[in-house]
Write a protein that holds these residues in place. Structure first.
Motif, PDB file in Angstrom:
ATOM      1  N   ASN A  48       6.283  40.870 -38.782  1.00  0.00           N
ATOM      2  CA  ASN A  48       7.163  39.933 -38.047  1.00  0.00           C
ATOM      3  C   ASN A  48       6.601  39.574 -36.679  1.00  0.00           C
ATOM      4  N   ALA A  49       5.733  40.198 -35.995  1.00  0.00           N
ATOM      5  CA  ALA A  49       5.325  40.265 -34.706  1.00  0.00           C
ATOM      6  C   ALA A  49       5.439  38.667 -34.053  1.00  0.00           C
ATOM      7  N   PHE A  50       4.904  37.721 -34.871  1.00  0.00           N
ATOM      8  CA  PHE A  50       4.971  36.240 -34.183  1.00  0.00           C
ATOM      9  C   PHE A  50       5.765  35.350 -35.169  1.00  0.00           C
ATOM     10  N   TYR A  51       6.697  36.263 -35.814  1.00  0.00           N
ATOM     11  CA  TYR A  51       7.503  35.279 -36.798  1.00  0.00           C
ATOM     12  C   TYR A  51       8.416  34.230 -36.210  1.00  0.00           C
ATOM     13  N   ILE A  52       9.128  34.526 -34.791  1.00  0.00           N
ATOM     14  CA  ILE A  52       9.875  33.692 -34.188  1.00  0.00           C
ATOM     15  C   ILE A  52       9.132  32.709 -33.297  1.00  0.00           C
ATOM     16  N   SER A  53       7.796  33.146 -33.005  1.00  0.00           N
ATOM     17  CA  SER A  53       7.387  32.020 -31.813  1.00  0.00           C
ATOM     18  C   SER A  53       6.676  30.855 -32.887  1.00  0.00           C
ATOM     19  N   LYS A  54       6.272  30.095 -32.103  1.00  0.00           N
ATOM     20  CA  LYS A  54       5.472  28.822 -32.574  1.00  0.00           C
ATOM     21  C   LYS A  54       3.992  29.122 -32.232  1.00  0.00           C
TER      22      LYS A  54
END
Length: 72
Positions: A48-54
Motif C-alpha cells: 500500500n505504499a503509493f495507495y493514497i497518492s495519485k
C-alpha cells in the motif's frame, strides 16, 4: 536530504516519502504525489505504499527486489 531523527524508526525524504531508517524499504508516499524517483538504495516497496497518492510517473532503482501488495 530528508530527516533522520535517531528517535524515529523511519526516514522521510524532502517530498514526504517515508522509508525505513536504513532506506531499503519505501513505506508510504504522501497523498497527492504525482511523480517520484525512488531512492537508489531501496530494495522493497511496501504494501500500500503509493495507495493514497495519485502517482502518475515513477522511476524505480535497479536493485529493487520486491513490490508489496497493492503498492500502487
Amino acid at each position: 536530504m530528508g530527516t533522520n531523527n535517531k528517535q524515529e524508526a523511519y526516514w522521510v525524504d524532502e517530498l514526504g516519502v517515508k522509508y525505513t531508517k536504513d532506506k531499503t524499504c519505501l513505506l508510504q508516499a504522501p497523498m497527492g504525489l504525482k511523480c517520484y524517483t525512488v531512492y537508489h538504495g531501496t530494495k522493497i516497496i511496501g504494501d500500500n505504499a503509493f495507495y493514497i497518492s495519485k502517482i502518475e510517473s515513477i522511476i524505480l532503482p535497479n536493485g529493487l527486489t520486491c513490490i508489496g501488495n497493492a503498492a500502487f
